[in-house]
Design a protein around this motif. Structure first.
Motif, short mmCIF file in Angstrom:
data_model
loop_
_atom_site.label_atom_id
_atom_site.label_comp_id
_atom_site.label_asym_id
_atom_site.label_seq_id
_atom_site.Cartn_x
_atom_site.Cartn_y
_atom_site.Cartn_z
N SER A 156 0.85 -1.19 0.00
CA SER A 156 0.00 0.00 0.00
C SER A 156 0.88 1.23 0.00
CB SER A 156 -0.91 0.01 1.23
OG SER A 156 -1.79 -1.09 1.22
N VAL A 157 0.53 2.17 -0.85
CA VAL A 157 1.25 3.45 -0.92
C VAL A 157 0.28 4.52 -0.43
CG1 VAL A 157 2.52 5.06 -2.36
CG2 VAL A 157 2.59 2.61 -2.88
N GLY A 158 0.47 4.94 0.80
CA GLY A 158 -0.47 5.89 1.37
C GLY A 158 -1.85 5.27 1.46
N ASP A 159 -2.88 6.09 1.26
CA ASP A 159 -4.24 5.58 1.31
C ASP A 159 -4.92 5.67 -0.06
OD1 ASP A 159 -4.58 8.27 1.04
OD2 ASP A 159 -5.56 8.59 2.97
N ARG A 160 -4.11 5.82 -1.13
CA ARG A 160 -4.67 5.96 -2.47
C ARG A 160 -4.33 4.82 -3.42
NH1 ARG A 160 -8.63 9.94 -2.66
NH2 ARG A 160 -8.02 11.65 -1.30
N LEU A 161 -3.33 4.03 -3.10
CA LEU A 161 -2.87 3.01 -4.04
C LEU A 161 -2.56 1.71 -3.30
CD1 LEU A 161 -1.94 2.11 -6.87
CD2 LEU A 161 0.32 3.04 -6.31
N ALA A 162 -3.09 0.60 -3.80
CA ALA A 162 -2.81 -0.73 -3.28
C ALA A 162 -2.40 -1.64 -4.43
CB ALA A 162 -4.03 -1.30 -2.56
N ILE A 163 -1.36 -2.42 -4.21
CA ILE A 163 -0.82 -3.31 -5.25
C ILE A 163 -0.58 -4.68 -4.63
CG2 ILE A 163 1.04 -3.65 -6.92
CD1 ILE A 163 1.64 -0.68 -6.73
N ALA A 164 -0.82 -5.74 -5.41
CA ALA A 164 -0.56 -7.09 -4.93
C ALA A 164 0.06 -7.92 -6.04
CB ALA A 164 -1.85 -7.75 -4.45
N ALA A 165 1.05 -8.74 -5.67
CA ALA A 165 1.67 -9.71 -6.58
C ALA A 165 1.34 -11.10 -6.05
CB ALA A 165 3.17 -9.49 -6.65
N THR A 166 0.74 -11.94 -6.91
CA THR A 166 0.18 -13.22 -6.46
C THR A 166 0.78 -14.39 -7.23
OG1 THR A 166 -1.92 -12.05 -6.09
CG2 THR A 166 -1.98 -14.46 -6.03
N TYR A 167 1.03 -15.47 -6.50
CA TYR A 167 1.46 -16.73 -7.12
C TYR A 167 0.61 -17.86 -6.54
CZ TYR A 167 4.14 -21.00 -7.90
OH TYR A 167 4.51 -22.28 -8.25
#
Length: 590
Positions: free
Chosen positions: A412-423
């Motif tokens: 999470s980057v601040g409260d505006r961006l969420a990213i996930a890498a999944t396997y």
């Protein structure tokens, strides 16, 4: 008798003074607190609000949906009782004061300063908190009143024992009489409110279902039809339903056991190709059609337990577990973790990578990235689900049957961006089945998203799969949310010509509070899982999926969602007519 009368006369000015000082404030604060509780509970029962910036990145699976508070008077009373009980346990922290100057939050300019000064320095009957505060603007609980009363009785006994003279003056008695007359109506109202709360509390405690369990329910009514060429001719308008009753039990206040009952009669539409044959595909499957018992028979479709272990969150599923139960899907407003308030389709609700496998197993989410880290809050999630964990047969069970193991990094980057890498690594035993089966196992019809080319596994030999995905959610403003995903799936069969690759991707734009607070306008487009050049399969066109819906919030517990799903090249063949699904979904929550 004379001693009792004497104690009563000495105590009366103190008790009445305390009551007069706090009664009006207690009633006003109680009304305000009740109003705020209602607002909080209502907010918890809805989809994330655009105004709640910090909650945007909390797309961390059903664990964030635990204990959805319902907006009912009975729950409010129970919550108040619990709060009073909790406060009562801490009253031993109150300490006697001998001067009003010991209170840091009481000033000589306060309207009640002289009254407090008299009660403290003349009668010695006022207690404060260890941090030298009086907290005169908060509501008085029955435990606090009991503590003050006890202090006054101790003081009375002390005065009587020392035979102190002039304990009560004529002026005190005259003041007492005047105050009793002036505030008789308010005191009677206060007594009535307390008696009413006690009566309702006793009734609830005697008749409530359980002291540890809450019931959360959802009922979906949906009118839906499909149009387009042969497919339209082969299907009719249908009225379908799905009902889920979730018993949420907590043993410590931080854990929760889900026991969910489900029933439904929903079936997906059959799609027909240009030759009149049924297309082998799960494209266009809607969320309320997943897990249907087809005849409204009742089953336990999910049994799972969430519990914190130190800073980590643990998840255990005995049956019906899926990966999105415990991991972030990064698809706010489209994924609602139950299928009744988000997107219409299984494809638009979450990345297909989370549909690989399911059943029984466990997962753990470990937070990291606190302090000065650029990514915060962030976490690592690992999980394992077995499709046939209950089967003791050969090549079955928890460890030797079909399974899917997941690992995901959440940033999470601040409260505006969420990213996930999944396997996700999966094992699929011989006997057939589908890649995106959500734990359905070896049955050939268990698929919830994607084409037949991307789903169908070899029936002669086992297969293993390695899937990789990226998902992200961005909120440029309070009224706009953008989310999307890409997934790649590499399937290795243990026989000849069993290998294949599959792809899927999609992007969605959501406008929360569009037209009214709680409403959501959503548009999602992408390609459902597809695979090219597989031996024995025809069709090498990309099957695009375009969906639009508008969730209209009628009330806190009712929403109506009209929507349209447009499917191009069904079955990966542009020769097949496009299919258009129209749905009017009504969702009741309680």
């Amino acid at each position: 008798m004379s001693h009792l009368l004497w104690k009563t006369l000495v105590l009366s000015p103190v008790v009445l003074g305390v009551t007069v000082l706090v009664s009006a404030k207690a009633m006003a604060t109680g009304v305000a607190a009740s109003s705020e509780d209602t607002k909080i509970k209502t907010a918890q029962a809805e989809a994330p609000k655009a105004s709640e910036a910090a909650k945007f990145i909390e797309t961390q699976s059903k664990v964030n949906q635990l204990f959805i508070a319902q907006n009912t008077d009975n729950n409010q009373v129970l919550e108040e009782v619990k709060r009073y009980s909790s406060e009562g346990k801490n009253q031993n922290s109150l300490s006697q004061v001998t001067s009003v100057s010991q209170f840091s939050d009481v000033q000589p300019t306060d309207w009640a300063f002289q009254a407090l000064q008299s009660l403290v320095e003349r009668y010695g009957c006022i207690a404060g908190y260890p941090n030298s505060t009086y907290r005169g603007n908060r509501a008085l609980t029955r435990y606090e009143f009991a503590a003050g009363l006890n202090a006054c009785l101790d003081r009375v006994n002390e005065l009587i024992a020392t035979a102190t003279a002039d304990l009560v003056t004529k002026q005190d008695l005259a003041t007492l009489q005047r105050l009793q007359e002036e505030f008789s109506a308010e005191l009677a109202t206060l007594r009535g409110r307390v008696d009413a709360v006690e009566a309702r509390t006793a009734e609830l405690e005697a008749n409530q279902f359980s002291t540890t369990t809450k019931l959360v329910g959802e009922a979906i009514f949906a009118v839906t039809d499909i149009f387009g060429g042969n497919t339209g001719d082969a299907n009719n308008t249908v009225f379908q339903d799905r009902v889920r009753l979730d018993l949420q039990t907590s043993f410590t206040g931080k854990d929760v056991l889900h026991t969910r009952l489900a029933a439904g009669n929903a079936l997906a539409f059959s799609q027909i190709d240009n030759g009149g044959a049924v297309i082998d595909t799960a494209e266009g499957t809607q969320t309320f059609q997943v897990g249907s018992t087809t005849n409204n028979s009742v089953i336990i479709d999910w049994l799972a337990y969430y519990v914190p272990i130190g800073p980590a969150q643990a998840y255990f599923a005995a049956t019906g577990g899926i990966h999105s139960d415990y991991v972030a899907t990064n698809n706010p407003y489209f994924e609602d973790f139950d299928g009744g308030n988000g997107a219409l389709s299984t494809f638009a609700s979450e990345s297909p990578i989370y549909r690989i496998g399911g059943g029984a197993g466990a997962a753990l989410t470990l937070p990291f990235g606190s302090g000065g880290s650029f990514f915060k809050p962030s976490s690592l999630t690992v999980g394992y689900l077995a499709s046939n964990a209950n089967n003791p047969g050969v090549n079955q069970g928890l460890l030797e049957g079909n399974y899917a193991a997941l690992g995901q990094l959440n940033f999470s980057v601040g409260d505006r961006l969420a990213i996930a890498a999944t396997y996700v690594h999966g094992y699929h035993g011989a006997g057939g089945g589908n890649l995106f089966d959500a734990g359905g196992g070896l049955a050939g019809t268990n698929r919830v998203v994607g084409t037949g080319q991307s789903n169908t596994l070899t029936a002669l030999d086992g297969s293993s799969s390695n899937s990789y995905g990226i998902s992200a959610a961005l909120r440029p403003s309070d009224k706009l949310s953008i989310s999307g995903f890409v997934s790649y799936h590499d399937v290795t069969g243990f026989g000849a010509d069993d290998d294949y690759e599959a792809w899927s991707y999609g992007i969605g734009v959501a406008l929360p509070d569009f037209g009214k607070q709680g409403n959501v306008l959503g548009i999602f487009a992408g390609a459902e899982p597809y695979a090219f050049n597989r031996p024995g399969f025809t069709g090498n066109d990309v099957p695009y999926h375009i969906e639009g819906f508008y969730k209209y919030r009628v009330s806190d517990n009712i929403s109506i969602t009209p929507g349209v799903i447009w499917l191009t090249s069904p079955g990966q063949s542009s020769a097949n007519d496009d299919a258009i699904i129209g749905t009017l979904r009504t969702t009741f929550t309680f």
